[in-house]
Design a protein around this motif. Structure first.
Motif, short mmCIF file in Angstrom:
data_model
loop_
_atom_site.label_atom_id
_atom_site.label_comp_id
_atom_site.label_asym_id
_atom_site.label_seq_id
_atom_site.Cartn_x
_atom_site.Cartn_y
_atom_site.Cartn_z
N VAL A 155 74.18 -12.67 1.30
CA VAL A 155 73.06 -12.75 0.35
C VAL A 155 73.28 -13.87 -0.66
CG1 VAL A 155 71.85 -11.49 -1.47
CG2 VAL A 155 72.48 -10.31 0.64
N THR A 156 74.50 -14.03 -1.18
CA THR A 156 74.74 -15.09 -2.16
C THR A 156 74.60 -16.47 -1.51
OG1 THR A 156 77.15 -14.95 -1.80
CG2 THR A 156 76.22 -13.69 -3.64
N LEU A 157 75.04 -16.61 -0.27
CA LEU A 157 74.87 -17.88 0.43
C LEU A 157 73.38 -18.18 0.61
CD1 LEU A 157 76.04 -20.32 1.89
CD2 LEU A 157 76.18 -18.92 3.97
N ILE A 190 77.39 0.18 -4.56
CA ILE A 190 76.22 -0.70 -4.55
C ILE A 190 76.58 -1.98 -5.27
CG2 ILE A 190 73.81 -0.99 -5.24
CD1 ILE A 190 73.60 2.09 -5.31
N CYS A 191 76.19 -3.10 -4.70
CA CYS A 191 76.30 -4.39 -5.37
C CYS A 191 74.88 -4.93 -5.55
CB CYS A 191 77.15 -5.37 -4.58
SG CYS A 191 77.33 -6.99 -5.39
N LYS A 192 74.44 -5.06 -6.78
CA LYS A 192 73.13 -5.64 -7.07
C LYS A 192 73.32 -7.14 -7.30
CE LYS A 192 69.80 -3.52 -9.39
NZ LYS A 192 68.56 -3.69 -8.59
N VAL A 193 72.62 -7.93 -6.51
CA VAL A 193 72.70 -9.39 -6.58
C VAL A 193 71.41 -9.88 -7.22
CG1 VAL A 193 73.10 -11.51 -5.30
CG2 VAL A 193 74.00 -9.35 -4.42
N ILE A 194 71.55 -10.56 -8.37
CA ILE A 194 70.35 -11.00 -9.09
C ILE A 194 70.35 -12.52 -9.20
CG2 ILE A 194 69.03 -10.85 -11.23
CD1 ILE A 194 70.21 -8.16 -11.78
#
Length: 255
Positions: free
Chosen positions: A187-189, A215-219
């Motif tokens: 997701v970060t890539l 859970i990891c929330k990616v904002i």
């Protein structure tokens, strides 16, 4: 608890002593670090030399000796080891029982709230504030992009984001931190390479514990919405736009 009771008090006199990206990087030289609490391979857990918050215990995890390292570009086994180590230290500080709550998060990029480029995560114990008291389960649910399976964490786009626009949730069973790490890397890539045609250069990671899952929330971070800043009203993308983001992510995985 009143709103004032949830305020974190910031000390600007300590903050002005902190180095910036214009200075020599303090994380690149081990002798410049604060008190080291633990070390495993390339990972270092240490006390923050510049504790800018009152009634809090601020620590850092130096992720890598590589100044330009990042979750998005680590080797798969490395990012899995990083998540395993960081979550273990987060739980260790929780289990001490000295804090009302303990936060694990990461800032990346100029709009993320971080001051130094060198890759690091933060683990912060809050003396009197329950950081998750106002969070609802619906913040972590949404349009499923990749369903959870034996080989994958769930990845969804929040339909009820905390702050607004796109918030990406990665969920995995506690015993499968490897799946959490690998999906978060993907997701970060995607955010840094493909999202908004590569114009996103900042993000945050926030970690949560929910029953049997992490859970990891990616904002992805841009300029904050004035509606949220002034009125606590999140702006949300149309469902059609979220479906487009889903399709863009899935297409990016075929490269």
């Amino acid at each position: 608890m009143t709103k004032k009771d949830r305020n974190l008090i910031f000390n600007p006199y300590i903050a002005k002593e902190k180095p910036s990206n214009q200075d020599a990087c303090p994380f690149c030289v081990k002798d410049n670090l604060g008190k080291i609490l633990d070390e495993r391979g390339s990972f270092l857990w240490l006390e923050n030399k510049y504790p800018t918050l009152e009634n809090a215990y601020q620590t850092l995890i130096i992720e890598s000796p590589e100044h330009l390292g990042d979750v998005s570009n680590y080797q798969d086994d490395y990012v899995v080891s990083l998540f395993d180590y960081s979550i273990a230290k987060w739980q260790e500080l929780k289990e001490q029982g000295d804090y009302k709550s303990v936060c694990l998060f990461k800032n990346f990029g100029p709009l993320s709230g971080g001051s130094l480029r060198h890759p690091h995560m933060q683990i912060v114990g809050l003396d009197a504030i329950d950081a998750q008291a106002k969070l609802e389960d619906l913040y972590f649910e949404g349009l499923v992009v990749v369903p959870q399976s034996q080989d994958s964490a769930e990845f969804n786009i929040s339909l009820n984001p905390i702050m607004g626009y796109s918030e990406f949730n990665v969920r995995a069973p506690k015993e499968r931190i490897d799946l959490l790490a690998l999906m978060t890397k993907r997701v970060t890539l995607f955010l840094l390479r493909d999202y908004f045609q590569g114009r996103c250069q900042s993000y945050n990671l926030f970690f949560y514990e929910q029953e049997d899952q992490y859970i990891c929330k990616v904002i992805p971070r841009f300029i904050a919405s004035p509606y949220f800043l002034g009125y606590l009203i999140p702006q949300c993308h149309q469902l059609e736009r979220l479906e487009e983001v889903k399709s863009e992510f899935l297409a990016s995985q075929k490269r």
